[in-house]
Design a protein around this motif. Structure first.
Motif, PDB file in Angstrom:
ATOM      1  N   VAL A 189      -0.610  -0.678   8.194  1.00  0.00           N
ATOM      2  CA  VAL A 189      -0.533   0.339   7.141  1.00  0.00           C
ATOM      3  C   VAL A 189       0.066   1.635   7.685  1.00  0.00           C
ATOM      4  O   VAL A 189       0.696   2.401   6.957  1.00  0.00           O
ATOM      5  CB  VAL A 189      -1.918   0.599   6.493  1.00  0.00           C
ATOM      6  CG1 VAL A 189      -2.281  -0.488   5.507  1.00  0.00           C
ATOM      7  CG2 VAL A 189      -3.005   0.759   7.559  1.00  0.00           C
TER       8      VAL A 189
ATOM      9  N   THR B  88       0.814  -1.221   0.000  1.00  0.00           N
ATOM     10  CA  THR B  88       0.000   0.000   0.000  1.00  0.00           C
ATOM     11  C   THR B  88       0.843   1.265   0.000  1.00  0.00           C
ATOM     12  O   THR B  88       0.311   2.349  -0.178  1.00  0.00           O
ATOM     13  CB  THR B  88      -0.898   0.070   1.255  1.00  0.00           C
ATOM     14  OG1 THR B  88      -0.049   0.224   2.415  1.00  0.00           O
ATOM     15  CG2 THR B  88      -1.759  -1.158   1.416  1.00  0.00           C
ATOM     16  N   SER B  89       2.146   1.133   0.233  1.00  0.00           N
ATOM     17  CA  SER B  89       2.913   2.352   0.491  1.00  0.00           C
ATOM     18  C   SER B  89       4.227   2.495  -0.283  1.00  0.00           C
ATOM     19  O   SER B  89       4.737   3.593  -0.407  1.00  0.00           O
ATOM     20  CB  SER B  89       3.244   2.421   1.986  1.00  0.00           C
ATOM     21  OG  SER B  89       4.074   1.333   2.323  1.00  0.00           O
TER      22      SER B  89
ATOM     23  N   ARG C 235      -4.263   4.050   3.024  1.00  0.00           N
ATOM     24  CA  ARG C 235      -3.603   2.783   2.667  1.00  0.00           C
ATOM     25  C   ARG C 235      -4.506   1.601   3.026  1.00  0.00           C
ATOM     26  O   ARG C 235      -4.575   0.615   2.289  1.00  0.00           O
ATOM     27  CB  ARG C 235      -2.270   2.661   3.399  1.00  0.00           C
ATOM     28  CG  ARG C 235      -1.231   3.699   2.993  1.00  0.00           C
ATOM     29  CD  ARG C 235      -0.048   3.628   3.927  1.00  0.00           C
ATOM     30  NE  ARG C 235       0.976   4.620   3.687  1.00  0.00           N
ATOM     31  CZ  ARG C 235       1.816   5.065   4.628  1.00  0.00           C
ATOM     32  NH1 ARG C 235       1.749   4.587   5.861  1.00  0.00           N
ATOM     33  NH2 ARG C 235       2.724   5.975   4.351  1.00  0.00           N
TER      34      ARG C 235
END
Ligand code: HC0
Ligand code: SF4
Length: 575
Positions: A510, A233-234, A527
């Protein structure tokens, strides 16, 4: 409402709004180094000074409230001069060796000094250099500290652990571990929130990338890497890839190009954790073991460290299931090693995690008939992954989506959502339902346990569910301050649950301490939404339907909670 003028613009804001916020709300950013809304509004850095017409001395905008009729200039010659002097004074006590700093390119002080065109420091340098245990997963460099106090406030107000404190007085005021303790003796959970909220390079994770490069270069080692759910997600934030483009498959491609022999998705072992944990919950619940306290999830090492130091009497209520990181390490060194004809000691296991505490969790030992080293040999954070990609000169746009290797290739939507607060609980309930009733629920039947943070930024969600006439009371909490509040309410008998998920970092992994840093922005919930999207796009959304997990049990582990599963997949949390 109050009416005022900022930089010639007439504005109206709610009463009790600070000048800083009033300006921000109206598109006028005032620079600052120490400010964190609602957490650190103490004007320690004095970078946010503004000129208030009619007042000779400049005032700080982060802790002064907008008042009716104020006329303010945020960037007048007087302000610029004073701000510049304040930054020069900070620089005079800061080790300005930017090229060797972990935060180079992502440092608020570097940016502000550059914005103010500071090309020389006119004051004598006085740097406070202290010893630090360089083996500890969290590294503090006193020479970089700008005394903004953010770490103290995050640890006090959000995590309620108070690991950091102010030391000394006057110009010698600095930050150090509370109670003059060594960091390894302090109750640090290693959540890493102080790192992600530090505006400079005073706090960082221990660098483990060199160990990984060495293992990759060692022909005798088979390097096997796993990638945690939240990393997908990042990592795009630091590589310029949009969230839809920054897939886990591209991370796998990058790892293989760097020299990994095999790559896997931790989502597989998140499914394995669910098999063990859901069955453990049903067993402990039906055996009446959870009358006074619930079973707590145990996959977050930040939470496990917190429980051990703050609530040691509750450790026996933690699930004995190892975390997905550790389970995967154990499976890689046993089941997988046998498949590829290697011994556990020939396999070097690496995890890419959004987390600093995972660097300590990896010290857990593996017993495979006899002592077989560690489940996991090295843990790198999302930030360290990106650093490795850069040092391998990998252009992100050239990466292709490749699948993880067999035979631990499949992962389900249930495993994907582990990376967000509420995800472990939801995944466990999907499988617990199937264990109790013999059939699957609707995959979204337990949405109620998703964090209210997705609406209201709160840290606790409660849900009461009935499965086959059995009532199960659940709670999900993220952030250790919220956790302390919840545990204290449990101890007073104000609330009672059967199953509780705890994640140390606000929003879950997240928002982990190893994730990319964006000063002043909290991205955990954005996220997290990506993980829920990935879950709903998955073909399989139940851990117990993962075909590779089924095969692992058929070929190797037997049943969930079997003797072999206990040996390899469970731990007593050092008790
Ligand atoms: Fe997490 Fe995990 S979800 S703790 O946040 O359980 O770090 O992403 O990898 O182990 O799967 C972290 C993330 C993991 C583990 C998983 C769990
Ligand atoms: Fe690590 Fe996730 Fe726990 Fe944070 S919430 S300490 S990132 S496992």
């Amino acid at each position: 409402m109050v009416n005022l003028t900022i930089d010639g613009k007439s504005i109206s804001v709610k009463e009790n709004t600070t000048i800083m916020e009033a300006a921000r709300q109206n598109g006028i950013p005032i620079p600052s180094l120490c400010y964190l809304k609602g957490i650190n509004e103490i004007a320690a850095c004095r970078v946010c000074v503004v000129e208030l017409v009619g007042k000779e001395r400049l005032i700080t905008s982060c802790n002064n409230v907008a008042e009716e009729g104020m006329v303010i200039f945020t960037n007048s010659p007087k302000v610029r001069k004073d701000r510049r002097t304040n930054v020069e004074l900070i620089l005079s006590q800061h080790d300005c060796q930017c090229v060797t700093c972990a935060r180079s390119g992502c440092c608020s002080l570097q940016k502000i000094a550059n914005d103010l065109n500071i090309i020389d420091i006119p004051y004598r340098q006085e740097i406070d250099r202290r010893e630090w245990n360089q083996d500890f997963p969290l590294i503090r460099d006193s020479a970089k500290c700008i005394k903004c106090m953010r770490c103290i406030q995050i640890c006090d107000k959000v995590q309620k652990l108070s690991v950091w404190d102010v030391e000394g007085t006057g110009s010698r005021t600095t930050v150090n571990v509370s109670g003059h303790m060594n960091i390894e003796d302090a109750p640090c959970s290693l959540c890493g929130q102080c790192i992600t909220h530090c505006p400079v390079g005073a706090l960082r994770e221990r660098d483990d990338t060199e160990k990984v490069w060495d293992a990759m270069a060692d022909e005798k080692k088979t390097v096997v890497v796993q990638v945690a759910p939240a990393v997908r997600t990042s990592w795009g934030e630091q590589t310029g890839l949009a969230p839809e483009e920054a897939s886990v498959g591209k991370i796998m491609d990058a790892l293989k190009r760097m020299g990994a022999d095999y790559v896997f998705d931790t989502v597989f072992s998140a499914d394995l954790t669910i098999m063990e944990e859901a069955n453990e919950f049903v067993r402990r619940f039906t055996a009446g073991e959870l009358k006074s306290y619930p079973m707590f999830t145990s996959c977050c090492p930040g939470w496990v460290r917190f429980a051990k130091s703050q609530y040691p009497h509750l450790v026996k209520y933690l699930s004995t299931a190892k975390s997905p990181q550790q389970m995967f390490g154990a499976v890689m060194k046993t089941y997988f090693a046998e498949k590829i004809g290697k011994r556990p000691e020939d396999i070097y296991t690496v995890s890419v995690m959004p987390c600093v505490a995972k660097k300590a969790e990896r010290e857990q030992e593996l017993f495979y008939e006899e002592y077989a080293g560690h489940d996991v040999d090295a843990v790198i954070t999302t930030r360290e992954l990106v650093k490795m990609m850069r040092s391998a000169h990998i252009s992100p746009e050239t990466l292709r989506d490749i699948p993880g290797d067999s035979p631990m290739q499949e992962g389900t939507g249930a495993g994907v959502i582990f990376g967000v607060t509420g995800g472990v609980m939801e995944a466990a309930l999907r499988t617990a339902y199937a264990v109790i009733t013999g059939e699957n629920p609707d995959a979204d039947a337990f949405e109620a346990v998703r964090s209210p943070g997705f609406n209201a930024n709160e840290g606790v969600s409660e849900a009461e569910l009935t499965i086959n006439g059995i009532r199960i009371r659940t709670a999900v909490v993220s952030g250790l301050g919220n956790t302390r509040t919840l545990l204290d309410r449990m101890e007073k008998g104000e609330v009672q649950y059967d199953f509780v998920e705890v994640m140390a970092c606000p929003g879950g992994c997240v928002g982990g301490g190893g994730q990319p840093i964006h000063d002043g922005q909290e991205l955990a919930f954005d996220r997290g939404r990506q993980l829920y999207r990935l879950d709903s796009d998955c073909k399989i959304r139940f851990s117990h339907e993962n075909p590779d997990i089924r095969k692992l049990y058929e070929e190797y582990m037997g049943q969930p909670l079997s003797h072999k599963a206990h040996m390899l997949l469970h731990t007593e949390h050092g008790m």
